[in-house]
Design a protein around this motif. Structure first.
Motif, PDB file in Angstrom:
ATOM      1  N   ASP A 182      86.536 -23.543  60.056  1.00  0.00           N
ATOM      2  CA  ASP A 182      87.348 -24.195  59.026  1.00  0.00           C
ATOM      3  C   ASP A 182      86.658 -25.448  58.500  1.00  0.00           C
ATOM      4  O   ASP A 182      86.733 -25.757  57.309  1.00  0.00           O
ATOM      5  CB  ASP A 182      88.723 -24.570  59.593  1.00  0.00           C
ATOM      6  N   ASN A 183      85.987 -26.170  59.395  1.00  0.00           N
ATOM      7  CA  ASN A 183      85.336 -27.413  58.996  1.00  0.00           C
ATOM      8  C   ASN A 183      84.215 -27.177  57.990  1.00  0.00           C
ATOM      9  O   ASN A 183      83.967 -28.021  57.121  1.00  0.00           O
ATOM     10  CB  ASN A 183      84.792 -28.132  60.234  1.00  0.00           C
ATOM     11  N   VAL A 184      83.518 -26.040  58.107  1.00  0.00           N
ATOM     12  CA  VAL A 184      82.406 -25.752  57.189  1.00  0.00           C
ATOM     13  C   VAL A 184      82.777 -24.671  56.166  1.00  0.00           C
ATOM     14  O   VAL A 184      81.927 -24.196  55.416  1.00  0.00           O
ATOM     15  CB  VAL A 184      81.137 -25.335  57.966  1.00  0.00           C
ATOM     16  N   ARG A 185      84.059 -24.249  56.186  1.00  0.00           N
ATOM     17  CA  ARG A 185      84.586 -23.284  55.217  1.00  0.00           C
ATOM     18  C   ARG A 185      83.811 -21.962  55.242  1.00  0.00           C
ATOM     19  O   ARG A 185      83.370 -21.441  54.211  1.00  0.00           O
ATOM     20  CB  ARG A 185      84.569 -23.886  53.809  1.00  0.00           C
ATOM     21  N   MET A 186      83.643 -21.452  56.453  1.00  0.00           N
ATOM     22  CA  MET A 186      82.990 -20.160  56.644  1.00  0.00           C
ATOM     23  C   MET A 186      83.880 -19.265  57.493  1.00  0.00           C
ATOM     24  O   MET A 186      84.710 -19.750  58.270  1.00  0.00           O
ATOM     25  CB  MET A 186      81.635 -20.335  57.341  1.00  0.00           C
ATOM     26  N   HIS A 187      83.706 -17.955  57.362  1.00  0.00           N
ATOM     27  CA  HIS A 187      84.471 -17.029  58.192  1.00  0.00           C
ATOM     28  C   HIS A 187      83.973 -17.144  59.632  1.00  0.00           C
ATOM     29  O   HIS A 187      82.759 -17.216  59.876  1.00  0.00           O
ATOM     30  CB  HIS A 187      84.290 -15.597  57.690  1.00  0.00           C
ATOM     31  N   PRO A 188      84.876 -17.170  60.616  1.00  0.00           N
ATOM     32  CA  PRO A 188      84.468 -17.347  62.016  1.00  0.00           C
ATOM     33  C   PRO A 188      83.414 -16.346  62.493  1.00  0.00           C
ATOM     34  O   PRO A 188      82.461 -16.724  63.181  1.00  0.00           O
ATOM     35  CB  PRO A 188      85.784 -17.178  62.782  1.00  0.00           C
ATOM     36  N   SER A 189      83.565 -15.076  62.146  1.00  0.00           N
ATOM     37  CA  SER A 189      82.606 -14.077  62.628  1.00  0.00           C
ATOM     38  C   SER A 189      81.229 -14.288  62.005  1.00  0.00           C
ATOM     39  O   SER A 189      80.196 -14.108  62.669  1.00  0.00           O
ATOM     40  CB  SER A 189      83.114 -12.667  62.333  1.00  0.00           C
ATOM     41  N   HIS A 190      81.194 -14.692  60.731  1.00  0.00           N
ATOM     42  CA  HIS A 190      79.917 -14.965  60.069  1.00  0.00           C
ATOM     43  C   HIS A 190      79.250 -16.195  60.689  1.00  0.00           C
ATOM     44  O   HIS A 190      78.035 -16.199  60.954  1.00  0.00           O
ATOM     45  CB  HIS A 190      80.136 -15.186  58.574  1.00  0.00           C
ATOM     46  N   LEU A 191      80.041 -17.233  60.940  1.00  0.00           N
ATOM     47  CA  LEU A 191      79.515 -18.441  61.580  1.00  0.00           C
ATOM     48  C   LEU A 191      78.948 -18.118  62.957  1.00  0.00           C
ATOM     49  O   LEU A 191      77.833 -18.536  63.293  1.00  0.00           O
ATOM     50  CB  LEU A 191      80.621 -19.490  61.702  1.00  0.00           C
ATOM     51  N   ALA A 192      79.710 -17.385  63.758  1.00  0.00           N
ATOM     52  CA  ALA A 192      79.273 -17.063  65.120  1.00  0.00           C
ATOM     53  C   ALA A 192      77.968 -16.275  65.106  1.00  0.00           C
ATOM     54  O   ALA A 192      77.057 -16.538  65.907  1.00  0.00           O
ATOM     55  CB  ALA A 192      80.359 -16.277  65.842  1.00  0.00           C
ATOM     56  N   ARG A 193      77.865 -15.313  64.192  1.00  0.00           N
ATOM     57  CA  ARG A 193      76.663 -14.474  64.113  1.00  0.00           C
ATOM     58  C   ARG A 193      75.449 -15.291  63.681  1.00  0.00           C
ATOM     59  O   ARG A 193      74.381 -15.215  64.297  1.00  0.00           O
ATOM     60  CB  ARG A 193      76.904 -13.319  63.148  1.00  0.00           C
ATOM     61  N   ARG A 194      75.597 -16.107  62.623  1.00  0.00           N
ATOM     62  CA  ARG A 194      74.471 -16.894  62.129  1.00  0.00           C
ATOM     63  C   ARG A 194      74.064 -17.985  63.124  1.00  0.00           C
ATOM     64  O   ARG A 194      72.879 -18.298  63.264  1.00  0.00           O
ATOM     65  CB  ARG A 194      74.825 -17.531  60.779  1.00  0.00           C
ATOM     66  N   PHE A 195      75.038 -18.567  63.804  1.00  0.00           N
ATOM     67  CA  PHE A 195      74.739 -19.604  64.796  1.00  0.00           C
ATOM     68  C   PHE A 195      73.880 -19.016  65.918  1.00  0.00           C
ATOM     69  O   PHE A 195      72.870 -19.602  66.312  1.00  0.00           O
ATOM     70  CB  PHE A 195      76.044 -20.176  65.360  1.00  0.00           C
ATOM     71  N   ARG A 196      74.276 -17.856  66.418  1.00  0.00           N
ATOM     72  CA  ARG A 196      73.519 -17.221  67.501  1.00  0.00           C
ATOM     73  C   ARG A 196      72.127 -16.801  67.027  1.00  0.00           C
ATOM     74  O   ARG A 196      71.141 -16.979  67.746  1.00  0.00           O
ATOM     75  CB  ARG A 196      74.280 -16.009  68.044  1.00  0.00           C
ATOM     76  N   GLN A 197      72.030 -16.254  65.824  1.00  0.00           N
ATOM     77  CA  GLN A 197      70.735 -15.826  65.296  1.00  0.00           C
ATOM     78  C   GLN A 197      69.775 -17.006  65.138  1.00  0.00           C
ATOM     79  O   GLN A 197      68.586 -16.907  65.451  1.00  0.00           O
ATOM     80  CB  GLN A 197      70.928 -15.144  63.935  1.00  0.00           C
ATOM     81  N   THR A 198      70.298 -18.130  64.669  1.00  0.00           N
ATOM     82  CA  THR A 198      69.451 -19.279  64.355  1.00  0.00           C
ATOM     83  C   THR A 198      69.131 -20.132  65.573  1.00  0.00           C
ATOM     84  O   THR A 198      67.978 -20.522  65.788  1.00  0.00           O
ATOM     85  CB  THR A 198      70.129 -20.160  63.285  1.00  0.00           C
ATOM     86  N   PHE A 199      70.153 -20.418  66.381  1.00  0.00           N
ATOM     87  CA  PHE A 199      69.973 -21.344  67.494  1.00  0.00           C
ATOM     88  C   PHE A 199      69.851 -20.652  68.851  1.00  0.00           C
ATOM     89  O   PHE A 199      69.747 -21.322  69.882  1.00  0.00           O
ATOM     90  CB  PHE A 199      71.125 -22.350  67.524  1.00  0.00           C
ATOM     91  N   LYS A 200      69.855 -19.317  68.853  1.00  0.00           N
ATOM     92  CA  LYS A 200      69.656 -18.530  70.077  1.00  0.00           C
ATOM     93  C   LYS A 200      70.671 -18.883  71.161  1.00  0.00           C
ATOM     94  O   LYS A 200      70.364 -18.894  72.352  1.00  0.00           O
ATOM     95  CB  LYS A 200      68.229 -18.711  70.619  1.00  0.00           C
TER      96      LYS A 200
END
Length: 272
Positions: A182-200
């Motif tokens: 909500d803080n970055v106005r992104m869908h939770p599943s998209h945030l979780a996926r991109r966070f894991r891909q980028t920051f391992k």
């Protein structure tokens, strides 16, 4: 420099377990040897002439020889293993040292697995540990020398860096994936996926490592009870904190406090 909790040397490397106090700052004209800063928990912002790097849990910061830099430690503090290369004593490493012209941050589960193995060897050494950490450090250094700087902050979307910053600022609260999204106005599943891909790392694991770093500083620097530190660090209760801590460090928080303070006291006694 932070507080040195332990120090081990092999033929080619110096390994230091270091704790940086929350919100502390450091500025230096440059280091005399190549060093790898391996962040176990917590993190800091490292600034060089050519850029700024967000160094969080699980990342490896490569610091070239002689490059001026400054460091701003997060409110969680930072718990690191620092590997310094003794290239003047091992000619094999001179070529590797020259391969690092610029600072870089590498975030990879494979790299962090090597770091955890090194940490385990220096935390509970035996007669073969010197050979083990020498081999592990050489593998880590070689991998880092082959790794480009593709994961630099300049290539990470701003909203994802904002999400990481939001976690760093609020890790002591009862954070949820939805709150970060909500803080970055992104869908939770998209945030979780991109966070894991980028920051391992998952958002949950990243948050937990920030909490561990803050808790370790509190265990060593204060006389607060483990129960108070548990809730203050963002864990549900003392039982949750103790079981999570023991799973990660193979020791209870209370025994860690006693061991760390004993080591610091013995080092102070030897230096007097």
């Amino acid at each position: 420099m932070g507080r040195i909790l332990s120090k081990t040397e092999s033929e080619s490397f110096v390994f230091s377990e270091v704790l940086f106090a929350p919100n502390s700052k450091l500025r230096t004209q440059g280091d005399r040897s190549l060093a790898l800063f391996c962040i176990l928990n917590g993190g800091f912002i490292e600034t060089f002439r050519h850029g700024k790097f967000d160094c969080g849990p699980g990342s490896v910061l490569v610091k070239p020889v002689g490059e001026p830099h400054s460091r701003q430690v997060l409110s969680s503090g930072a718990h690191c293993v620092i590997i310094e290369i003794k290239s003047n004593q091992d000619k094999r490493l001179e070529g590797l040292e020259r391969a690092f012209d610029d600072a870089r941050v590498i975030e990879s589960a494979d790299y962090f697995s090597l770091v955890r193995k090194i940490y385990k060897e220096i935390s509970a050494p035996d007669r073969l540990s010197e050979f083990a950490i020498e081999g592990l450090a050489l593998e880590l250094l070689t991998r880092c020398s082959r790794e480009g700087n593709d994961e630099s902050n300049s290539k990470i979307p701003k909203w994802l860096l904002d999400a990481k910053g939001f976690i760093q600022d609020n890790f002591k609260d009862k954070l949820s994936l939805s709150a970060v999204a909500d803080n970055v106005r992104m869908h939770p599943s998209h945030l979780a996926r991109r966070f894991r891909q980028t920051f391992k790392s998952s958002i949950g694991d990243y948050t937990k490592r920030l909490r561990f770093s803050y808790a370790i500083n509190q265990l060593i620097d204060t006389d607060k009870s483990v129960a108070d530190i548990s809730t203050e660090s963002g864990f549900y209760d003392q039982s949750h904190f103790t079981s999570s801590f023991k799973k990660s460090y193979q020791i209870t928080p209370l025994r860690y406090r006693v061991a760390a303070r004993h080591y610091i006291k013995s080092r102070r006694f030897r230096s007097e």
